[in-house]
Write an enzyme that holds these catalytic residues in place. Structure first.
Site, PDB file in Angstrom:
ATOM      1  N   LYS A 150       0.872  -1.187   0.000  1.00 50.25           N
ATOM      2  CA  LYS A 150       0.000   0.000   0.000  1.00 50.25           C
ATOM      3  C   LYS A 150       0.899   1.223   0.000  1.00 50.25           C
ATOM      4  O   LYS A 150       2.057   1.147   0.415  1.00 50.25           O
ATOM      5  CB  LYS A 150      -0.897   0.035   1.242  1.00 50.25           C
ATOM      6  CG  LYS A 150      -2.143   0.865   1.068  1.00 50.25           C
ATOM      7  CD  LYS A 150      -3.210   0.106   0.289  1.00 50.25           C
ATOM      8  CE  LYS A 150      -4.394   0.940  -0.057  1.00 50.25           C
ATOM      9  NZ  LYS A 150      -5.491   0.104  -0.583  1.00 50.25           N
ATOM     10  N   ASP A 159      -6.802   4.291  -4.740  1.00 48.65           N
ATOM     11  CA  ASP A 159      -7.522   4.126  -3.472  1.00 48.65           C
ATOM     12  C   ASP A 159      -8.164   5.499  -3.235  1.00 48.65           C
ATOM     13  O   ASP A 159      -8.345   6.271  -4.191  1.00 48.65           O
ATOM     14  CB  ASP A 159      -6.572   3.696  -2.339  1.00 48.65           C
ATOM     15  CG  ASP A 159      -7.314   3.197  -1.094  1.00 48.65           C
ATOM     16  OD1 ASP A 159      -7.724   2.033  -1.076  1.00 48.65           O
ATOM     17  OD2 ASP A 159      -7.510   3.990  -0.144  1.00 48.65           O
TER      18      ASP A 159
HETATM   19  P1  NDP Z   1     -12.794   7.749  -3.341  1.00 47.93           P
HETATM   20  O1  NDP Z   1     -11.740   8.742  -3.084  1.00 47.93           O
HETATM   21  O2  NDP Z   1     -13.283   7.547  -4.728  1.00 47.93           O
HETATM   22  O3  NDP Z   1     -14.082   8.054  -2.443  1.00 47.93           O
HETATM   23  C1  NDP Z   1     -13.983   8.092  -1.063  1.00 47.93           C
HETATM   24  C2  NDP Z   1     -15.349   8.398  -0.478  1.00 47.93           C
HETATM   25  O4  NDP Z   1     -15.306   8.209   0.920  1.00 47.93           O
HETATM   26  C3  NDP Z   1     -15.763   9.827  -0.696  1.00 47.93           C
HETATM   27  O5  NDP Z   1     -17.164   9.914  -0.778  1.00 47.93           O
HETATM   28  C4  NDP Z   1     -15.229  10.511   0.549  1.00 47.93           C
HETATM   29  O6  NDP Z   1     -15.887  11.724   0.895  1.00 47.93           O
HETATM   30  C5  NDP Z   1     -15.502   9.460   1.589  1.00 47.93           C
HETATM   31  N1  NDP Z   1     -14.523   9.599   2.678  1.00 47.93           N
HETATM   32  C6  NDP Z   1     -13.180   9.518   2.567  1.00 47.93           C
HETATM   33  N2  NDP Z   1     -12.592   9.741   3.765  1.00 47.93           N
HETATM   34  C7  NDP Z   1     -13.601   9.972   4.613  1.00 47.93           C
HETATM   35  C8  NDP Z   1     -13.647  10.268   5.988  1.00 47.93           C
HETATM   36  N3  NDP Z   1     -12.508  10.370   6.715  1.00 47.93           N
HETATM   37  N4  NDP Z   1     -14.870  10.435   6.565  1.00 47.93           N
HETATM   38  C9  NDP Z   1     -16.005  10.319   5.801  1.00 47.93           C
HETATM   39  N5  NDP Z   1     -16.015  10.047   4.489  1.00 47.93           N
HETATM   40  C10 NDP Z   1     -14.843   9.880   3.908  1.00 47.93           C
HETATM   41  O7  NDP Z   1     -12.245   6.380  -2.738  1.00 47.93           O
HETATM   42  P2  NDP Z   1     -12.704   4.880  -3.041  1.00 47.93           P
HETATM   43  O8  NDP Z   1     -14.160   4.832  -3.324  1.00 47.93           O
HETATM   44  O9  NDP Z   1     -11.760   4.309  -4.003  1.00 47.93           O
HETATM   45  O10 NDP Z   1     -12.409   4.188  -1.628  1.00 47.93           O
HETATM   46  C11 NDP Z   1     -13.396   4.051  -0.618  1.00 47.93           C
HETATM   47  C12 NDP Z   1     -12.991   2.932   0.328  1.00 47.93           C
HETATM   48  O11 NDP Z   1     -12.895   1.696  -0.399  1.00 47.93           O
HETATM   49  C13 NDP Z   1     -11.634   3.093   1.025  1.00 47.93           C
HETATM   50  O12 NDP Z   1     -11.704   2.500   2.289  1.00 47.93           O
HETATM   51  C14 NDP Z   1     -10.698   2.272   0.142  1.00 47.93           C
HETATM   52  O13 NDP Z   1      -9.562   1.844   0.846  1.00 47.93           O
HETATM   53  C15 NDP Z   1     -11.605   1.116  -0.201  1.00 47.93           C
HETATM   54  N6  NDP Z   1     -11.273   0.328  -1.390  1.00 47.93           N
HETATM   55  C16 NDP Z   1     -11.067   0.915  -2.601  1.00 47.93           C
HETATM   56  C17 NDP Z   1     -10.796   0.143  -3.707  1.00 47.93           C
HETATM   57  C18 NDP Z   1     -10.626   0.727  -5.063  1.00 47.93           C
HETATM   58  O14 NDP Z   1     -10.420  -0.036  -6.006  1.00 47.93           O
HETATM   59  N7  NDP Z   1     -10.722   2.043  -5.250  1.00 47.93           N
HETATM   60  C19 NDP Z   1     -10.663  -1.312  -3.605  1.00 47.93           C
HETATM   61  C20 NDP Z   1     -10.977  -1.840  -2.296  1.00 47.93           C
HETATM   62  C21 NDP Z   1     -11.239  -1.034  -1.241  1.00 47.93           C
HETATM   63  P3  NDP Z   1     -15.138  13.131   0.627  1.00 47.93           P
HETATM   64  O15 NDP Z   1     -15.148  13.317  -0.854  1.00 47.93           O
HETATM   65  O16 NDP Z   1     -15.961  14.132   1.352  1.00 47.93           O
HETATM   66  O17 NDP Z   1     -13.751  12.997   1.189  1.00 47.93           O
HETATM   67  O1  2IT Z   2      -7.845  -1.633  -1.165  1.00 47.31           O
HETATM   68  C1  2IT Z   2      -7.709  -2.115  -2.303  1.00 47.31           C
HETATM   69  O2  2IT Z   2      -7.808  -3.321  -2.524  1.00 47.31           O
HETATM   70  C2  2IT Z   2      -7.448  -1.192  -3.405  1.00 47.31           C
HETATM   71  N1  2IT Z   2      -7.399   0.012  -3.192  1.00 47.31           N
HETATM   72  C3  2IT Z   2      -7.184  -1.723  -4.793  1.00 47.31           C
HETATM   73  C4  2IT Z   2      -5.748  -2.148  -4.948  1.00 47.31           C
HETATM   74  C5  2IT Z   2      -5.330  -2.534  -6.338  1.00 47.31           C
HETATM   75  O3  2IT Z   2      -4.130  -2.816  -6.477  1.00 47.31           O
HETATM   76  O4  2IT Z   2      -6.128  -2.560  -7.267  1.00 47.31           O
END
Ligand code: NDP
Ligand code: 2IT
Length: 448
Positions: free
Chosen positions: A128, A168
């Site tokens: 990460k 992420d």
């Molecule tokens: P994005 O940046 O696209 O979206 C994040 C969302 O979560 C936004 O709506 C944001 O709101 C909100 N958010 C972030 N931090 C906070 C906080 N501290 N309190 C409240 N809301 C918050 O990220 P992703 O959708 O990619 O990621 C979301 C989650 O999924 C994370 O935990 C990430 O680790 C996990 N994840 C992502 C993957 C991926 O492929 N992208 C894969 C697997 C897991 P705001 O805009 O107001 O900050």
């Molecule tokens: O938390 C996760 O699994 C991710 N943000 C995706 C990682 C990746 O290498 O696609």
């Protein structure tokens, strides 16, 4: 509290050596607790120091990232990459750009990634990275300069067969494009060193949708298999409105669910008629705006200040897709009182340990993050395969493989839970199933 002396000793040592790293210690304790029955039966793990080795990253770099804003002011951020485990494949995991990023958060995410990536059945190690940079309110030019500065250091630590970052929180296709461009410039090498790339330069169809879609494939299989139920007709609440949340809502709606709420860090919107995703996509993907804007555009919907209150909405399925520890014990109690039947973690570690325990003690089906959100990294693994073959698979081909992978993750997790005498406990099942392959590989590869 763990009763196994070996696990206890390693955990106490981990606490001593990683003081103040609360998220990392929370993730380690969760894994150790559920591995107890397995570790009891496998004394070779202690003999070979497997747990001590697993909690210590193989390598971790932190670095200065210096960049200039549009007004010519100089900014310094801190960049990280933790290469946690290469036991079963090249290091793999996302990059997070958010002001809250610190060593603890990067290490918790990297540690969990080891087991998640193992569950995908693909050859992917755990890693990460990220920075305490806040992309909010920054121009494209500022984000580009930040990404270029970040990659100027990171490029010497990564490679298509060594370490493959992705997105992420705060890192989406725009950032991956800038990072990829800088890597290519520095290394004079066009290679699949990042995933989540644009479709014109080696990206995979379905990667954008994969985490959210995968979450729903997993939840659907869990409902079907453990409760003879489906998503169809269920009232659903999804927190967040980023990449994971948007495509979770899309697939939940495809499956006949009614999603009534989404959020961002400022607050949440409620639309009892079902969220209009075209409006959310316009606000979030195109305008990079706030979710509050939805209530101004869609008659009959409303906006409520403060993101935590979203869990007070009665629903049958809750999908936390925003960030770590966003759903605590109080929220879990309210959800249970309101009749929730299933919770699926789209974000990483969104439910506190107390919340997870409450759900499990009250008969709520619980899909843990390592299993339920593995679809994103699984599609990244499929992107790596396509890059290595110089092939391009269709949306349907990747989607079909993704679905198969998610259903397989459910099955192996369920089987491992049963083998541990904890049927239906997918937390134990996913941790044991993910761990087993990594531990076996470490036992075969000699001390490192
Ligand atoms: P994005 O940046 O696209 O979206 C994040 C969302 O979560 C936004 O709506 C944001 O709101 C909100 N958010 C972030 N931090 C906070 C906080 N501290 N309190 C409240 N809301 C918050 O990220 P992703 O959708 O990619 O990621 C979301 C989650 O999924 C994370 O935990 C990430 O680790 C996990 N994840 C992502 C993957 C991926 O492929 N992208 C894969 C697997 C897991 P705001 O805009 O107001 O900050
Ligand atoms: O938390 C996760 O699994 C991710 N943000 C995706 C990682 C990746 O290498 O696609």
């Amino acid at each position: 509290m763990m009763t196994n002396a070996y696990l206890n000793a390693v955990y106490q040592d981990t606490v001593r050596r990683n003081q103040g790293e609360n998220e990392f210690l929370q993730a380690v304790l969760e894994v150790f607790t559920s591995l107890e029955p397995y570790v009891e039966r496998h004394p070779e793990l202690a003999a070979h120091g497997i747990m001590e080795r697993l909690v210590e990253p193989e390598r971790m770099v932190t670095f200065r990232v210096t960049w200039e804003d549009d007004g010519g002011r100089v900014h310094v951020n801190r960049g990280y990459r933790v290469q946690f485990s290469s036991a079963i494949g090249p290091y793999k995991g996302g990059l997070r750009f958010h002001p809250s990023v610190n060593a603890s958060i990067i290490k918790f995410l990297g540690f969990e990634q080891i087991f998640k990536n193992s569950l995908t059945s693909l050859a992917l190690g755990g890693a990460k990275g990220g920075a305490d940079f806040d992309p909010k309110g920054r121009s494209d030019g500022e984000v580009m300069r930040f990404c270029q500065a970040f990659m100027t250091e990171l490029h010497r630590h990564i490679g298509a067969n060594c370490d493959v970052p992705a997105g992420d929180i705060g890192v989406g296709s725009r950032e991956i494009g800038y990072l990829f461009g800088q890597y290519k410039r520095l290394c004079n090498n066009f290679t699949g060193v990042l995933t989540g790339k644009g479709l014109q330069f080696g990206g995979s169809l379905t990667r954008k949708e994969a985490t959210g879609y995968g979450l729903l494939y997993f939840v659907e299989e869990m409902l079907r298999s453990l409760a003879h139920e489906t998503v169809f007709g269920k009232t659903i609440v999804v927190s967040g409105s980023g990449n994971v949340a948007i495509y979770a809502v899309e697939k939940a709606t495809h499956l006949g669910g009614r999603v009534i709420a989404m959020s961002d860090s400022g607050g949440y919107i409620v639309d009892e008629g079902g969220i209009r995703l075209d409006v959310v996509k316009a606000i979030k993907e195109e305008e990079r705006g706030r979710i509050s804007e939805y209530a101004r555009r869609v008659p009959g919907s409303r906006y409520v200040e403060g993101c935590g209150g979203i869990w007070s909405l009665p629903c049958q399925v809750a999908l936390p897709c925003a960030t770590q520890n966003e759903l605590d014990l109080a929220a879990a109690r309210t959800l249970v009182e309101n009749g929730v039947m299933a919770v699926g973690e789209g974000a990483n570690m969104p439910c506190t340990a107390q919340a997870v325990a409450w759900f499990q003690e009250h008969g709520v089906l619980f899909a843990p993050a390592k299993a339920a959100n593995a679809g994103g990294v699984a599609a990244s693994g499929l992107e790596m395969s396509q890059n290595a073959m110089r092939a391009t698979w269709s949306f349907e081909q990747v989607n079909e493989k993704l679905r198969d992978i998610m259903i397989n993750i459910f099955r192996v997790s369920q089987e491992a839970a049963e083998a541990c005498g904890r049927p239906g406990d997918l937390v134990t099942g996913a941790n044991v199933a993910g761990f087993q392959k990594v531990a076996d590989a470490m036992l075969s590869e000699g001390l490192y």
